[in-house]
Design a protein around this motif. Structure first.
Motif, PDB file in Angstrom:
ATOM      1  N   THR A  58       0.819  -1.214   0.000  1.00  0.00           N
ATOM      2  CA  THR A  58       0.000   0.000   0.000  1.00  0.00           C
ATOM      3  C   THR A  58       0.848   1.257   0.000  1.00  0.00           C
ATOM      4  N   ASP A  59       1.945   1.263   0.765  1.00  0.00           N
ATOM      5  CA  ASP A  59       2.778   2.460   0.820  1.00  0.00           C
ATOM      6  C   ASP A  59       3.375   2.770  -0.549  1.00  0.00           C
ATOM      7  N   ASN A  60       3.878   1.744  -1.220  1.00  0.00           N
ATOM      8  CA  ASN A  60       4.500   1.973  -2.515  1.00  0.00           C
ATOM      9  C   ASN A  60       3.486   2.362  -3.585  1.00  0.00           C
ATOM     10  N   LEU A  61       2.301   1.764  -3.546  1.00  0.00           N
ATOM     11  CA  LEU A  61       1.263   2.169  -4.495  1.00  0.00           C
ATOM     12  C   LEU A  61       0.809   3.598  -4.215  1.00  0.00           C
ATOM     13  N   ASP A  62       0.698   3.952  -2.956  1.00  0.00           N
ATOM     14  CA  ASP A  62       0.350   5.334  -2.609  1.00  0.00           C
ATOM     15  C   ASP A  62       1.410   6.299  -3.130  1.00  0.00           C
ATOM     16  N   ASN A  63       2.678   5.948  -2.936  1.00  0.00           N
ATOM     17  CA  ASN A  63       3.756   6.806  -3.429  1.00  0.00           C
ATOM     18  C   ASN A  63       3.734   6.918  -4.945  1.00  0.00           C
ATOM     19  N   LEU A  64       3.448   5.798  -5.611  1.00  0.00           N
ATOM     20  CA  LEU A  64       3.420   5.795  -7.071  1.00  0.00           C
ATOM     21  C   LEU A  64       2.307   6.682  -7.613  1.00  0.00           C
ATOM     22  N   LEU A  65       1.144   6.650  -6.981  1.00  0.00           N
ATOM     23  CA  LEU A  65      -0.044   7.295  -7.541  1.00  0.00           C
ATOM     24  C   LEU A  65      -0.312   8.702  -7.005  1.00  0.00           C
TER      25      LEU A  65
END
Length: 268
Positions: A58-65
């Motif tokens: 979730t953290d990496n997807l949040d950072n990506l988007l």
């Protein structure tokens, strides 16, 4: 300049990211390969490890988007799909993050295999009747994205993929016999895909479907013979025809007409 995130910086997403970055856009990408992080950083592209699935990071997807204008999804389905590794579930798991971050534009690289059960000339208006489990999943994802009211989704149905480092003729010349040699060719070069994506990004992202397939008028025998000769590959296998061949020929004309650019690769 637009803020663009690419989910899946692999064979297509990697050079696409580099090209869009060189055009002045702000790029972020995901990868499943830790070794690629330093490569992207060296090229001024933020990168994050994301293994898309039912429980994505979730953290990496949040950072990506975060602060993303356009999300490009270039995650291909596996060659084989296990029940516990459902391709639809992978993409579904990303949709709540797209909505959470208010991403208004999505480009999804699909496949012309959705036309697999059809015969004759087909285009984007041809009704789809997916037969294999994988094609059903791809078609379901297309509709999942197209019918979401929170963003526009452009679906790009790509033909068989060819690039400088990837050409099926290398596999073909290792065979003894190539059957159904009179079938049509539905392929596209990676450089042409990138050119069309660049053009789409320059404009408003439409909620629409486009085939990206080069206008190759040769059959498989003539095409592979031509390509083998270009690359100096020999000997050629024996080619045999399918006497009942009425295989699908996919048109990629719609996107060419809409954006006013022609295909440059794999032409006769």
């Amino acid at each position: 300049m637009k803020n663009i995130s690419i989910l899946g910086a692999g064979w297509l997403g990697n050079p696409l990211a580099l090209q869009l970055n060189s055009n002045g856009h702000q790029l972020k990408v995901s990868t499943t390969t830790p070794e690629k992080i330093s490569f992207f950083n060296e090229n001024g592209i933020e990168s994050f490890i994301v293994n898309v699935g039912s429980n994505p990071e979730t953290d990496n997807l949040d950072n990506l988007l975060t602060d993303t204008d356009i999300l490009i999804i270039t995650i291909p389905p596996g060659r084989t799909q296990k029940v516990e590794d459902n391709y639809v579930d992978k993409i579904k798991a990303v949709v709540p993050f797209i909505e959470k971050h208010g991403v208004k534009n999505v480009i999804y690289t699909s496949s012309t295999t959705v036309y697999l059960s059809l015969e004759g000339n087909v285009n984007e208006e041809t009704p789809i009747v997916p037969v294999s489990e994988m094609d059903q999943q791809i078609f379901e994802i297309e509709n999942l994205l197209l019918n979401n009211q929170n963003f526009n989704a452009t679906i790009l149905r790509l033909g068989g993929l060819i690039g400088e480092d990837r050409h099926p003729v290398h596999f073909i010349v290792r065979k003894d016999i190539v059957t159904e040699a009179n079938n049509p060719v539905n392929m596209v070069h990676r450089t042409d895909i990138i050119r069309f994506v660049e053009k789409i990004i320059e404009n408003e992202i439409p909620n629409d479907v486009f085939n990206i397939v080069a206008p190759v008028n040769l059959n498989r025998r003539d095409f592979y013979t031509q390509e083998a000769n270009k690359l100096g590959l020999s000997p050629l296998p024996k080619f045999t025809d399918n006497p009942n061949a009425d295989m699908r020929k996919v048109s990629g004309e719609k996107i060419s007409k809409k954006y006013g650019i022609d295909y440059l690769y794999l032409l006769d």
